[in-house]
Design a protein around this motif. Structure first.
Motif, PDB file in Angstrom:
ATOM      1  N   LEU A 179       0.781  -1.108   0.003  1.00 30.36           N
ATOM      2  CA  LEU A 179       0.124   0.020  -0.138  1.00 30.36           C
ATOM      3  C   LEU A 179       0.801   1.116   0.215  1.00 30.36           C
ATOM      4  N   SER A 180       0.479   2.228  -0.901  1.00 30.71           N
ATOM      5  CA  SER A 180       1.078   3.528  -0.697  1.00 30.71           C
ATOM      6  C   SER A 180       0.742   4.176   0.441  1.00 30.71           C
ATOM      7  N   ASP A 181       1.138   5.373   0.687  1.00 35.11           N
ATOM      8  CA  ASP A 181       0.765   6.195   2.140  1.00 35.11           C
ATOM      9  C   ASP A 181      -0.848   6.845   1.707  1.00 35.11           C
ATOM     10  N   ASP A 182      -1.203   6.833   0.335  1.00 25.08           N
ATOM     11  CA  ASP A 182      -2.406   7.362   0.074  1.00 25.08           C
ATOM     12  C   ASP A 182      -3.407   6.141  -0.111  1.00 25.08           C
ATOM     13  N   LEU A 183      -2.902   5.002   0.312  1.00 29.81           N
ATOM     14  CA  LEU A 183      -3.520   3.923   0.255  1.00 29.81           C
ATOM     15  C   LEU A 183      -3.971   3.181  -1.040  1.00 29.81           C
ATOM     16  N   ASP A 184      -3.265   3.266  -2.087  1.00 28.87           N
ATOM     17  CA  ASP A 184      -3.466   2.840  -3.475  1.00 28.87           C
ATOM     18  C   ASP A 184      -2.653   1.542  -3.358  1.00 28.87           C
ATOM     19  N   ILE A 185      -3.473   0.554  -3.792  1.00 23.34           N
ATOM     20  CA  ILE A 185      -2.951  -0.986  -3.995  1.00 23.34           C
ATOM     21  C   ILE A 185      -1.778  -0.970  -4.762  1.00 23.34           C
ATOM     22  N   LEU A 186      -0.633  -1.288  -4.620  1.00 23.13           N
ATOM     23  CA  LEU A 186       0.553  -1.858  -5.230  1.00 23.13           C
ATOM     24  C   LEU A 186       0.755  -3.087  -5.626  1.00 23.13           C
ATOM     25  N   ILE A 187       1.185  -3.293  -6.903  1.00 20.93           N
ATOM     26  CA  ILE A 187       1.285  -4.729  -7.260  1.00 20.93           C
ATOM     27  C   ILE A 187       3.034  -4.922  -7.621  1.00 20.93           C
ATOM     28  N   SER A 188       3.536  -5.991  -7.043  1.00 25.56           N
ATOM     29  CA  SER A 188       5.069  -6.189  -7.268  1.00 25.56           C
ATOM     30  C   SER A 188       5.079  -6.514  -9.044  1.00 25.56           C
ATOM     31  N   ARG A 189       6.497  -5.953  -9.103  1.00 24.49           N
ATOM     32  CA  ARG A 189       6.819  -6.228 -10.542  1.00 24.49           C
ATOM     33  C   ARG A 189       7.371  -7.861 -10.586  1.00 24.49           C
ATOM     34  N   HIS A 190       7.622  -8.438  -9.362  1.00 19.46           N
ATOM     35  CA  HIS A 190       7.771 -10.014  -9.031  1.00 19.46           C
ATOM     36  C   HIS A 190       6.523 -10.629  -9.212  1.00 19.46           C
ATOM     37  N   ALA A 191       5.384 -10.358  -9.340  1.00 19.98           N
ATOM     38  CA  ALA A 191       4.171 -10.957  -9.225  1.00 19.98           C
ATOM     39  C   ALA A 191       4.161 -11.656 -10.688  1.00 19.98           C
ATOM     40  N   ASN A 192       3.929 -13.242 -10.671  1.00 24.22           N
ATOM     41  CA  ASN A 192       4.053 -13.864 -11.855  1.00 24.22           C
ATOM     42  C   ASN A 192       2.489 -13.956 -12.650  1.00 24.22           C
ATOM     43  N   GLY A 250      -3.998 -11.228 -13.008  1.00 22.94           N
ATOM     44  CA  GLY A 250      -4.916 -11.913 -12.232  1.00 22.94           C
ATOM     45  C   GLY A 250      -5.060 -11.207 -11.012  1.00 22.94           C
ATOM     46  N   ILE A 251      -4.172 -10.431 -10.241  1.00 24.52           N
ATOM     47  CA  ILE A 251      -4.066  -9.827  -9.101  1.00 24.52           C
ATOM     48  C   ILE A 251      -5.040  -8.687  -9.269  1.00 24.52           C
ATOM     49  N   ARG A 252      -4.949  -7.860 -10.549  1.00 22.03           N
ATOM     50  CA  ARG A 252      -5.610  -6.630 -10.667  1.00 22.03           C
ATOM     51  C   ARG A 252      -7.024  -7.160 -10.669  1.00 22.03           C
ATOM     52  N   GLY A 253      -7.522  -8.460 -11.142  1.00 21.48           N
ATOM     53  CA  GLY A 253      -8.785  -8.992 -11.299  1.00 21.48           C
ATOM     54  C   GLY A 253      -9.663  -9.078  -9.864  1.00 21.48           C
ATOM     55  N   ILE A 254      -8.640  -9.374  -8.885  1.00 20.76           N
ATOM     56  CA  ILE A 254      -9.302  -9.458  -7.506  1.00 20.76           C
ATOM     57  C   ILE A 254      -9.334  -8.092  -6.718  1.00 20.76           C
ATOM     58  N   VAL A 255      -8.761  -7.149  -7.188  1.00 25.98           N
ATOM     59  CA  VAL A 255      -8.540  -5.822  -6.319  1.00 25.98           C
ATOM     60  C   VAL A 255      -9.859  -5.258  -6.555  1.00 25.98           C
ATOM     61  N   ASN A 256     -10.337  -4.430  -5.655  1.00 22.08           N
ATOM     62  CA  ASN A 256     -11.744  -3.770  -5.673  1.00 22.08           C
ATOM     63  C   ASN A 256     -11.490  -2.738  -6.776  1.00 22.08           C
ATOM     64  N   ARG A 257     -12.650  -2.086  -7.252  1.00 21.11           N
ATOM     65  CA  ARG A 257     -12.602  -1.487  -8.330  1.00 21.11           C
ATOM     66  C   ARG A 257     -12.101   0.029  -8.306  1.00 21.11           C
ATOM     67  N   THR A 258     -12.095   0.453  -6.922  1.00 23.92           N
ATOM     68  CA  THR A 258     -11.179   1.754  -6.664  1.00 23.92           C
ATOM     69  C   THR A 258      -9.820   1.788  -6.770  1.00 23.92           C
ATOM     70  N   GLY A 259      -9.115   0.710  -6.724  1.00 20.17           N
ATOM     71  CA  GLY A 259      -7.677   0.332  -6.680  1.00 20.17           C
ATOM     72  C   GLY A 259      -7.109   0.892  -5.139  1.00 20.17           C
ATOM     73  N   ARG A 260      -7.875   1.220  -4.566  1.00 19.30           N
ATOM     74  CA  ARG A 260      -7.324   1.594  -3.112  1.00 19.30           C
ATOM     75  C   ARG A 260      -7.878   0.698  -2.028  1.00 19.30           C
ATOM     76  N   ALA A 261      -7.133   0.632  -1.013  1.00 15.03           N
ATOM     77  CA  ALA A 261      -7.616  -0.197   0.133  1.00 15.03           C
ATOM     78  C   ALA A 261      -8.951   0.420   0.724  1.00 15.03           C
ATOM     79  N   ILE A 262      -9.598  -0.329   1.063  1.00 11.97           N
ATOM     80  CA  ILE A 262     -10.870  -0.016   1.782  1.00 11.97           C
ATOM     81  C   ILE A 262     -10.819  -0.034   3.265  1.00 11.97           C
ATOM     82  N   VAL A 263     -10.582   0.973   4.012  1.00 11.20           N
ATOM     83  CA  VAL A 263     -10.363   1.191   5.389  1.00 11.20           C
ATOM     84  C   VAL A 263     -11.431   1.892   6.229  1.00 11.20           C
TER      85      VAL A 263
END
Length: 299
Positions: free
Chosen positions: A246-259, A263-276
């Motif tokens: 997570l960034s300081d602004d709660l954006d969901i970050l995806i690692s470049r090492h993810a294979n 697929g990961i983007r597919g399970i992230v909520n539509r806002t792309g930010r953590a729901i807190v």
């Protein structure tokens, strides 16, 4: 040594970080010094909107002059001892005041109740902790009755306290702390995964979401709700392995090492930010997010 009450406001003008330090002026020095090596209870005043009352415990490790503020002092909290209450305790309940030491000889509230730092009797300490860690309404075990014998059984064992020092032993128990941490994090997030946005309930009525430490306990991460985040099993696995962050602004970050980044983007909520949580004090603290990005997240 002795128990104490430290008043703390979420909008405090003091440089407080309840899990790490408590800043105070010199007039309270002797009272704070009396708590060194012992436990204190944090209290949020009744005049604070949405007050939590007595909301956490911690152990005072030492007291030092504040190097950043002349004339001020810091009570340093022993790492790993801070613990939010599973159930915040109001100043006054159905049976009257829980902190009976603030009553005068006539049974009325005395001026001691206004003190930012005050001693706490063993009986009042025991009473408040018992209420704060009450397990009368535990989270349901992670077992689906449709599939008996499967899943993770997390039967709740009630807290049994007899004396204040026995309560202290429970406060240091990893089993107890994990149980309480899970409860406060899942309550703050309404049992909803911060990454996927899903709130899934199994056949047994138990939320399929976990309470994750942002900075792990093994790396001196405290059991405070701002160091926690509610995650589904898959999201928790990826977060712990640095595939998401997570960034300081709660954006969901995806690692470049993810294979499988798509697929990961597919399970992230539509806002792309953590729901807190809405309450700022319950949201992930930047200090812990920074640690996760530097020590866990794979850039």
């Amino acid at each position: 040594m002795g128990f104490g009450v430290f008043i703390h406001r979420s909008d405090s003008i003091y440089d407080d970080s309840p899990a790490e330090r408590y800043q105070f002026p010199p007039q309270y020095l002797r009272r704070v010094q009396a708590c060194i090596g012992d436990w204190i209870i944090y209290y949020e005043p009744r005049k604070v909107p949405g007050t939590r009352g007595y909301f956490a415990v911690a152990k005072v490790q030492q007291v030092i002059p504040d190097p950043g503020a002349q004339g001020m002092f810091l009570a340093l909290i022993e790492p790993g001892t801070y613990l939010d209450f599973a159930i915040p305790v109001p100043f006054s309940g159905t049976t009257g005041l829980v902190e009976r030491g603030v009553l005068n000889n006539d049974g009325r509230i005395s001026g001691r109740a206004q003190a930012a730092v005050r001693p706490l009797s063993p009986s009042d300490f025991s009473r408040i902790v018992a209420l704060g860690l009450d397990q009368a309404e535990p989270l349901l075990p992670r077992v689906d009755p449709a599939f008996p014998g499967t899943g993770l059984s997390e039967e709740q064992t009630p807290f049994v306290f007899e004396e204040s020092r026995e309560r202290v032993q429970h406060l240091t128990s990893r089993i107890v702390r994990d149980r309480v941490f899970r409860k406060i994090v899942l309550r703050a997030y309404d049992e909803r995964c911060a990454v996927t946005g899903l709130k899934l309930i199994n056949g047994g009525g138990r939320a399929e979401v976990e309470a994750a430490h942002i900075r792990p306990v093994e790396a001196s991460g405290p059991d405070v709700v701002s160091n926690g985040i509610a995650l589904s099993g898959t999201a928790h696995w990826m977060f712990d392995r640095g595939l998401i962050g997570l960034s300081d602004d709660l954006d969901i970050l995806i690692s470049r090492h993810a294979n499988d980044p798509d697929g990961i983007r597919g399970i992230v909520n539509r806002t792309g930010r953590a729901i807190v949580p809405l309450r700022c004090s319950e949201q992930p603290h930047r200090h812990f997010l920074h640690w996760h990005r530097n020590h866990c997240f794979k850039q």
